[in-house]
Design a protein around this motif. Structure first.
Motif, PDB file in Angstrom:
ATOM      1  N   LEU A 108      70.611  21.443  25.247  1.00  0.00           N
ATOM      2  CA  LEU A 108      71.748  21.157  24.367  1.00  0.00           C
ATOM      3  C   LEU A 108      73.027  21.767  24.929  1.00  0.00           C
ATOM      4  O   LEU A 108      74.090  21.141  24.883  1.00  0.00           O
ATOM      5  CB  LEU A 108      71.482  21.704  22.966  1.00  0.00           C
ATOM      6  N   CYS A 109      72.935  22.966  25.466  1.00  0.00           N
ATOM      7  CA  CYS A 109      74.095  23.614  26.079  1.00  0.00           C
ATOM      8  C   CYS A 109      74.574  22.851  27.310  1.00  0.00           C
ATOM      9  O   CYS A 109      75.769  22.836  27.605  1.00  0.00           O
ATOM     10  CB  CYS A 109      73.762  25.052  26.451  1.00  0.00           C
ATOM     11  N   ASP A 110      73.658  22.210  28.008  1.00  0.00           N
ATOM     12  CA  ASP A 110      74.047  21.381  29.146  1.00  0.00           C
ATOM     13  C   ASP A 110      74.839  20.154  28.678  1.00  0.00           C
ATOM     14  O   ASP A 110      75.688  19.652  29.411  1.00  0.00           O
ATOM     15  CB  ASP A 110      72.813  20.927  29.936  1.00  0.00           C
ATOM     16  N   CYS A 111      74.566  19.678  27.459  1.00  0.00           N
ATOM     17  CA  CYS A 111      75.284  18.521  26.894  1.00  0.00           C
ATOM     18  C   CYS A 111      76.693  18.897  26.447  1.00  0.00           C
ATOM     19  O   CYS A 111      77.602  18.077  26.506  1.00  0.00           O
ATOM     20  CB  CYS A 111      74.547  17.961  25.673  1.00  0.00           C
ATOM     21  N   ASN A 112      76.872  20.121  25.958  1.00  0.00           N
ATOM     22  CA  ASN A 112      78.151  20.558  25.404  1.00  0.00           C
ATOM     23  C   ASN A 112      78.323  22.038  25.722  1.00  0.00           C
ATOM     24  O   ASN A 112      77.724  22.893  25.075  1.00  0.00           O
ATOM     25  CB  ASN A 112      78.200  20.322  23.891  1.00  0.00           C
TER      26      ASN A 112
END
Length: 169
Positions: free
Chosen positions: A56-60
């Motif tokens: 999820l952190c890679d997405c945002n």
């Protein structure tokens, strides 16, 4: 007696043995709701569940993630060790909170699992009723959308437990 088996499943329906389907569904759901705050309420959230938080952190990269769980057999260092092992370069803000009963510190008041995204400046809230990440695929389960009337009490409960003094439950 006849048993009718489904021939096709809904996107959020995870059958036994479909171990990666829930991860894909949750990541796609977040990509369609890329708000800057995600609250995960899961009494059984484990350090090994952080793999999906990293994705999820890679997405945002501006994502703030708040997790509320029961202490179980884990301590904060268990989560920190796992996070540093899988995502030492990630700069997203992640906050772990636990809530437990005074008389039984390994258990607490939470039962259901929720993911809630919110964007305060725009007044946007959306959420899912889900299952614990490590249990998807073990048994049949369903991920379903929450209505606003369900999200607001969930956020109220979250705030009560995260803003309360320790060991108040």
């Amino acid at each position: 007696r006849t048993v009718c088996l489904p021939t096709a499943s809904a996107a959020g329906y995870v059958e036994q043995g479909e171990y990666g389907k829930a991860d894909t569904f949750l990541l796609e759901w977040y990509r369609t709701h890329p708000h800057d705050e995600l609250i995960i309420i899961d009494p059984y959230f484990k350090p090994e569940d952080l793999y999906l938080v990293k994705e999820l952190c890679d997405c945002n990269t501006k994502l703030n993630i708040n997790i509320l769980c029961h202490p179980q057999q884990f301590i904060l260092d268990d989560y920190l060790s796992e996070w540093h092992r899988i995502a030492s370069a990630v700069t997203c803000s992640i906050q772990m909170n636990t809530v437990c009963y005074r008389h039984n510190p390994k258990d607490g008041p939470l039962h259901d699992r929720f993911w809630v995204c919110r964007q305060y400046d725009e007044g946007i809230f959306c959420g899912l009723r889900t299952n614990s990440l490590t249990s998807f695929g073990n048994k049949e389960s369903l991920i379903s959308e929450l209505q606003l009337g369900e999200i607001l009490p969930i956020l109220g409960s979250y705030n009560k437990y995260t803003l309360a003094r320790p060991n108040e439950s």
